[in-house]
Design a protein around this motif. Structure first.
Motif, PDB file in Angstrom:
ATOM      1  N   VAL A 120       0.836  -1.172  -0.122  1.00 62.04           N
ATOM      2  CA  VAL A 120       0.010   0.074   0.020  1.00 62.04           C
ATOM      3  C   VAL A 120       0.816   1.282  -0.036  1.00 62.04           C
ATOM      4  O   VAL A 120       0.694   2.196  -0.831  1.00 62.04           O
ATOM      5  N   SER A 121       2.087   1.333   1.054  1.00 58.32           N
ATOM      6  CA  SER A 121       2.876   2.406   1.007  1.00 58.32           C
ATOM      7  C   SER A 121       3.647   2.670  -0.510  1.00 58.32           C
ATOM      8  O   SER A 121       3.511   3.722  -0.970  1.00 58.32           O
ATOM      9  N   ALA A 122       3.926   1.334  -1.184  1.00 53.12           N
ATOM     10  CA  ALA A 122       4.504   1.743  -2.333  1.00 53.12           C
ATOM     11  C   ALA A 122       3.548   2.028  -3.559  1.00 53.12           C
ATOM     12  O   ALA A 122       3.872   2.852  -4.224  1.00 53.12           O
ATOM     13  N   MET A 123       2.468   1.540  -3.483  1.00 51.66           N
ATOM     14  CA  MET A 123       1.587   2.167  -4.486  1.00 51.66           C
ATOM     15  C   MET A 123       0.999   3.547  -4.268  1.00 51.66           C
ATOM     16  O   MET A 123       0.883   4.284  -5.428  1.00 51.66           O
ATOM     17  N   LEU A 124       0.814   3.865  -3.035  1.00 52.78           N
ATOM     18  CA  LEU A 124       0.698   5.505  -2.942  1.00 52.78           C
ATOM     19  C   LEU A 124       1.811   6.365  -3.563  1.00 52.78           C
ATOM     20  O   LEU A 124       1.539   7.205  -4.130  1.00 52.78           O
ATOM     21  N   SER A 125       2.995   5.617  -3.285  1.00 48.98           N
ATOM     22  CA  SER A 125       4.429   6.673  -3.787  1.00 48.98           C
ATOM     23  C   SER A 125       4.269   6.286  -5.484  1.00 48.98           C
ATOM     24  O   SER A 125       4.560   7.129  -5.955  1.00 48.98           O
ATOM     25  N   VAL A 126       3.694   5.152  -5.859  1.00 46.00           N
ATOM     26  CA  VAL A 126       3.556   5.272  -7.524  1.00 46.00           C
ATOM     27  C   VAL A 126       2.763   6.369  -8.027  1.00 46.00           C
ATOM     28  O   VAL A 126       3.333   6.759  -9.146  1.00 46.00           O
ATOM     29  N   PHE A 127       1.712   6.643  -7.385  1.00 50.57           N
ATOM     30  CA  PHE A 127       0.841   7.407  -7.850  1.00 50.57           C
ATOM     31  C   PHE A 127       1.486   8.703  -7.903  1.00 50.57           C
ATOM     32  O   PHE A 127       1.207   9.552  -8.859  1.00 50.57           O
ATOM     33  N   CYS A 128       2.114   9.122  -6.752  1.00 49.27           N
ATOM     34  CA  CYS A 128       2.736  10.158  -6.764  1.00 49.27           C
ATOM     35  C   CYS A 128       3.706  10.481  -7.962  1.00 49.27           C
ATOM     36  O   CYS A 128       4.005  11.626  -8.576  1.00 49.27           O
ATOM     37  N   TYR A 129       4.652   9.385  -8.137  1.00 54.10           N
ATOM     38  CA  TYR A 129       5.534   9.387  -9.241  1.00 54.10           C
ATOM     39  C   TYR A 129       4.960   9.698 -10.612  1.00 54.10           C
ATOM     40  O   TYR A 129       5.544  10.146 -11.358  1.00 54.10           O
ATOM     41  N   THR A 130       3.837   8.996 -10.796  1.00 59.18           N
ATOM     42  CA  THR A 130       3.196   9.110 -11.989  1.00 59.18           C
ATOM     43  C   THR A 130       3.023  10.436 -12.465  1.00 59.18           C
ATOM     44  O   THR A 130       3.496  10.731 -13.916  1.00 59.18           O
ATOM     45  N   GLU A 131       2.528  11.483 -11.779  1.00 63.65           N
ATOM     46  CA  GLU A 131       2.252  12.705 -12.298  1.00 63.65           C
ATOM     47  C   GLU A 131       3.506  13.569 -12.702  1.00 63.65           C
ATOM     48  O   GLU A 131       3.674  14.244 -13.616  1.00 63.65           O
ATOM     49  N   PHE A 132       4.444  13.237 -11.854  1.00 64.70           N
ATOM     50  CA  PHE A 132       5.746  13.920 -12.033  1.00 64.70           C
ATOM     51  C   PHE A 132       6.392  13.375 -13.578  1.00 64.70           C
ATOM     52  O   PHE A 132       6.932  14.103 -14.148  1.00 64.70           O
ATOM     53  N   ALA A 133       6.468  12.198 -13.556  1.00 62.42           N
ATOM     54  CA  ALA A 133       7.168  11.327 -14.588  1.00 62.42           C
ATOM     55  C   ALA A 133       6.353  11.840 -16.024  1.00 62.42           C
ATOM     56  O   ALA A 133       7.060  11.645 -16.994  1.00 62.42           O
TER      57      ALA A 133
END
Length: 610
Positions: A120-133
């Motif tokens: 869950v922690s990793a998935m939350l971080s994944v979402f944050c990364y997607t917008e920037f990437a």
């Protein structure tokens, strides 16, 4: 004279061959002479303030900074490649090695809940990364994102921890490779290690095989990104087939009695294991560094990141459920848990398949980690926070050869000396810290735009972010220090909740995403901040001490070198100019605006520049 000319000619020729001179490492004005350097040191307070208060333009990261590599990276990747890069980067040593230790000593059968929390922690971080990437598709990944939103200094601190994360992660994977290779050859996991009695405990079991595998991976990583991608997804497909075999064959030997008791170490053990097992999800951010080589980042990056993380989490949970059904938790082997489990249930032949699958997974994890780290280092060096020699992209291969070779060499040295448990804890601290910063940066991106956000709203944002981070740190500290207390949570958790509500209600969003946006802002990034910091509270003190030493080294390097190199570069390059060549200047807040009256919605006023 002719001989001198010849000598000079030979030196010039040699320089062209090795492409290595002082200007490749310290070309900036501050390092031209000892007098210049002494003058730069005297200006350190003013320069530090400049770097603390300035942020980079998106256009700067996308064009001027990227151009410093001399050659473009080749755009050859699609979402299919990125999914397999993500799977290859993530499914490696974490599941095959750390699972045994954490199940036996900290979580028991409830290890599946530890993986869920980490997932869950990793998935939350994944979402944050997607917008920037999607919106800043450069090789710098989180370093570039933080440079744009939180400024030069915070980006540097993150950069040091990014490098540490990948070096340690690669070293851990390489050492795990040796353990399963030993199993494949009917040896104990530690049989191929060399005992060095003169070295300190934790650093005295030398691993030459880990060095060899790093060298082999280096060859593939420097030759071709597309070639690495093809090798990765072929190996990853084989790895997935092995995982399916482990689950199906293992469940034929399942005994539900092994699931009792389910939580022998209570909730504290679950979260302690989760903090360490976060290592098993490390690597997905390497996908974001491939954005510069992706054909359609707006479509391919979200699919690649989210798709690989969903598949990985399902695979992890299924595997640990199977493991705990095959053996009582207290009998699980800490070095090669899956191989030994099959042997324990009478399927000795299956350990060869398991060991082969583990080697496949760890090889791809090492390859994708090397590819990701090289691209991080390339972009960091483009800003001159590291020597620009690392930023060079090879014209023929289209890959950053210098960065790849040096970083994998460092990985090999660490893997040669350092034991797995030391690496795992230190890696988790560095990774969780970076992911927390990316979540903070996303909130800054959405709620603060220079020239648009009113000073009152800016101050509210600062207060809300401070309360979110502060209450999360307090919660993690209370968890780490209090074995049975609960009063502290009644105070800290509501503060985090109310700070998030206040940000949602009182501060208007100043920016809408152009192509892809994280849903449920501010709740999702706020939750990412909270859970990443909370997991830090379960990591041991010795790891924090090592982390502190590394951070201290980073600050010393920045004070004497990185600060002055990046300052000179920003002042001498196009980073200090707007689109029409007009100089940018600082305003009271430490932001930068054009000397022309750009409208609030313009690019110039939207993001301050360095």
């Amino acid at each position: 004279m002719e001989g001198a000319k010849d000598a000079r000619g030979e030196r010039t020729a040699r320089r062209r061959v090795c492409s290595c001179s002082k200007d490749d490492f310290l070309p900036e004005e501050s390092f031209r002479s000892w007098g210049n350097y002494w003058g730069a040191l005297k200006e350190t307070p003013a320069r530090l303030r400049d770097r603390l208060l300035t942020r980079s333009l998106e256009t700067t990261e996308l064009h001027e900074v990227r151009a410093r590599s001399q050659h473009e990276m080749k755009r050859t990747l699609m979402w299919w490649d990125l999914i397999w890069f993500g799977i290859g980067a993530v499914i490696g040593a974490g599941i095959f090695v750390l699972t045994g230790l954490q199940t036996k000593e900290h979580a028991g059968p409830a290890i599946v809940l530890s993986f869920v929390v980490s997932g869950v922690s990793a998935m939350l971080s994944v979402f944050c990364y997607t917008e920037f990437a999607v919106e800043i598709p450069v090789a710098g990944g989180s370093f570039a994102y933080l440079r744009v939103e939180l400024g030069d200094f915070m980006a540097f601190v993150a950069a040091g921890n990014i490098i540490l994360e990948y070096l340690i992660g690669g070293a851990a994977v390489a050492r795990s490779w040796t353990s399963y290779f030993s199993t494949l050859l009917n040896h104990k996991p530690e049989d191929f290690l060399i005992k060095a009695h003169g070295l300190a405990d934790g650093y005295n079991e030398l691993d030459p095989i880990a060095v060899c595998i790093c060298g082999i991976v280096c060859v593939f990583a420097v030759l071709s990104t597309k070639g690495s991608s093809r090798l990765n997804y072929i190996a990853s497909i084989v790895h997935i087939l092995v995982i399916v075999f482990i689950i199906v064959a293992g469940l034929t030997k399942a005994d539900t009695a092994n699931y009792t008791p389910f939580t022998p170490f209570n909730s504290r053990g679950i979260f302690k294991a989760s903090a360490v097992l976060f290592f098993a999800y490390v690597g997905f951010d390497a996908v974001s560094t491939m954005a510069e080589e992706t054909k359609n980042p707006a479509r391919d990056i979200p699919i690649g990141l989210i798709g690989s993380m969903v598949m990985t989490t399902i695979a992890y949970c299924s595997m640990v459920i199977t493991l705990c059904l095959m053996q009582p938790y207290y009998q699980i082997d800490t070095h090669a848990p899956f191989s030994v489990a099959f042997k324990a249930v009478g399927m000795d032949w299956a350990k060869y398949i398991v060991a082969f699958g583990a080697l496949e997974g760890m090889t791809t994890a090492l390859l994708t980690g090397a590819v990701g780290l090289a691209r991080y280092v390339t972009h960091i060096a483009r800003t001159h926070m590291m020597p620009p020699w690392f930023a060079k992209v090879n014209e023929k291969t289209g890959t950053p050869v210098n960065a790849t070779v040096v970083m994998l060499s460092a990985t090999a040295v660490i893997a040669f000396f350092t034991e797995m448990d030391i690496l795992a804890d230190l890696l988790s601290i560095s990774t969780l810290f970076i992911f927390m910063l990316v979540a903070v940066a996303l909130l800054v991106r959405r709620y603060y735009v220079n020239g648009v956000t009113k000073p009152a709203d800016r101050n509210k944002l600062i207060v809300c972010l401070s309360l979110m981070v502060g209450s999360s740190i307090a919660t993690a500290t209370y968890w780490g220090l209090s074995e049975h207390g609960w009063v502290g949570y009644v105070i800290t958790v509501p503060i985090w909740f109310l700070a998030t509500v206040a940000l949602r209600v009182l501060v208007p969003q100043a920016r809408k995403p152009k192509l892809w946006g994280v849903p449920l802002v501010p709740w999702l990034p706020s939750a990412s901040i909270a859970i990443n910091i909370f997991l830090l509270g379960s990591i041991n003190r010795a790891s924090f001490e090592r982390f502190g030493l590394w951070t201290g080294f980073l600050l010393l390097y920045y004070y004497f070198f990185g600060l002055h190199a990046s300052y000179d570069t920003a002042k001498e390059s196009g980073e200090t100019k707007g689109k029409d060549g007009l100089e940018w200047k600082k305003v009271e807040e430490g932001n930068v605006s054009s000397t022309t009256n750009a409208g609030p919605g313009s690019e110039a006023s939207a993001i301050p520049s360095t």
